[in-house]
Design an enzyme around this catalytic site. Structure first.
Site: not given
Ligand code: NAG
Length: 446
Positions: A144, A221, A255, A350
């Protein structure tokens, strides 16, 4: 501007894809490692031959500049090449006999059908890093891709077809961003034996919870809040270059990009002066335009988050040294904030945008404490030329990857992954293959 349309698929479509992958697994798992290696090698060659169109699709749907997009195609392809090689190294073991009439062997086998859920910030490489390993191990997959960037995924898989990878080994389910049932189906289906996800910590937690219903093997992750430390003894030019590369690549939407720059007091002024000088030279614009270094952010919501983070910092006393402006559309001006402290949202969330936030520290102990003061633990970076300090800080940082005098840590041969709430498991490298293999003990009496 609409680039095109893809089918809006749902949970039922996903179930059908899982069925196909389940059937394909019966034959794919019996292929030899050598034949899977050859197919992956062919796929790699086709990706390299089609680098330019793949890069153009990537820039068109993600917004990153074309130079970075070409770099991502090379980086993405490197994982297919790497796992073409690693496919043949899934060795087992023979264990010394525990009794005169016993023999113990361990073989490694593919885990089965793998659900693969990937993000929009690296629409090519995050897929190849997972599919390369899964296919090398002998798994079949249901992918996906991010709703924002489906075309890179579809193009990659068209090339996989051309390479001769059998139908049913890679299956794609494209969705709208409001579709939640496809991820849920992958996480809860009894026929999916492993789930691998790159994305936010919030979604990672949800998938892990859903995956518990079938004791799913899970690789995650997730988000980071990378500290980037510069000590007084650092090579300042190298540190500034590293900070720029680490912070502003992909317009700050990675990230592993530094969310907090922690700078020792003796060089704080000089470091920030040189950093601002470089940031002023950036060119914001369309990824296809020559000389553009900073593309747009991915969505309006991403712009709103960056605004919220900058406004919050300024309202709590940070100094806006450069930028801080929404430039229309999804473009946000590259920004440098000084005098940051831990009361500000950037310290705990973040940002995922082009904002360099500078904190000042005095001692090494204080720097380590600040660096680790986060629930995340993906990447961390520091610049120093003191050998003792290099060992101490590298060992003390609570992260899965440390860049020492280096603003990047991603290579196909190196293990990528985090600790704490940044995830589980490692991708790429010799360790990446293990995530898709089960160990089986064969205990014989002779
Ligand atoms: C952060 O800085 C502001 C402005 O100087 C100050 O009022 C606040 O007490 C500081 N907070 C912390 C946690 O240091």
């Amino acid at each position: 501007m609409a680039l095109g349309e893809v089918p809006e698929m749902n949970g039922e479509d996903c179930k059908a894809a899982i069925e196909v992958a389940t059937t394909a697994f019966k034959t794919w798992k019996k292929t030899t490692a050598k034949s899977r290696s050859d197919l992956l090698e062919k796929w790699y060659q086709l990706i390299i031959q089609n680098k330019e169109p793949l890069a153009q699709i990537l820039t068109a749907e993600n917004g990153k500049n074309l130079v970075e997009a070409r770099g991502e195609i090379d980086y993405g392809a490197s994982f297919i090449k790497w796992f073409a090689e690693e496919a043949r190294r899934s060795y087992g073991d023979v264990i010394p006999a525990p009794a005169p009439d016993k023999r113990l062997l361990v073989i490694q086998q593919p885990v089965g059908v793998v659900g693969v859920v990937t993000p929009w910030n690296f629409p090519n490489a995050m897929i190849t890093r997972k599919l390369g390993a899964a296919l090398a191990a002998g798994c079949t997959t249901v992918l996906k891709p991010a709703p924002e960037t489906p075309f890179s995924a579809l193009a990659l898989c068209e090339l996989a077809n051309q390479a001769g990878i059998p139908a049913g080994v890679i299956n794609i389910v494209t969705t709208s961003k409001y579709t939640k049932e496809v991820g849920k189906e992958l996480a809860t289906s009894e026929k999916v034996h492993k789930l691998t996800f790159t994305g936010s910590t919030a979604v990672g937690k949800l998938l892990m919870e859903q995956g518990a219903s079938t004791i799913k093997r899970i690789s995650l992750e997730l988000g980071g809040n990378a500290p980037f430390l510069v000590f007084d003894d650092a090579d300042l030019d190298a540190a500034v270059d590293g900070a720029i590369a680490c912070k502003f690549r992909n317009t700050g939407q990675t990230c592993v990009c530094s969310n907090r720059m922690l700078i020792q007091s003796g060089i704080y002024e000089e470091f920030s002066r040189r950093l601002i000088e470089k940031v002023k030279k950036f060119k914001v614009g369309h990824g296809f335009e020559d000389g553009v270094t900073q593309g747009p952010l991915i969505t309006e919501a991403a712009v709103a988050k960056v605004k919220r983070h900058v406004d919050d910092a300024v309202s709590k006393g940070a100094t806006l040294a450069h930028g801080g402006r929404h430039m229309g559309g999804n473009f946000y001006e590259p920004t440098v904030l000084l005098d940051m402290n831990t009361s500000m949202v950037i310290s705990s969330e973040e940002t995922f945008g082009p904002v360099a936030a500078l904190y000042k520290f005095e001692s090494e102990e204080e720097a380590i404490e600040l660096a680790n003061d986060t629930p995340f633990g993906l990447a961390g970076y520091f610049y120093s030329r003191d050998m003792g300090r290099i060992w101490r800080v590298a060992e003390a940082m609570e992260v899965g990857m440390v860049g020492v005098n280096s603003g990047s840590v991603g290579f196909e041969s190196a293990p990528f992954g985090g600790i704490k709430q940044s995830g589980l498991g490692r991708e790429g490298s010799k360790y990446g293959l293990e995530e898709y293999l089960e160990k089986k003990l064969i205990c014989m009496t002779i």
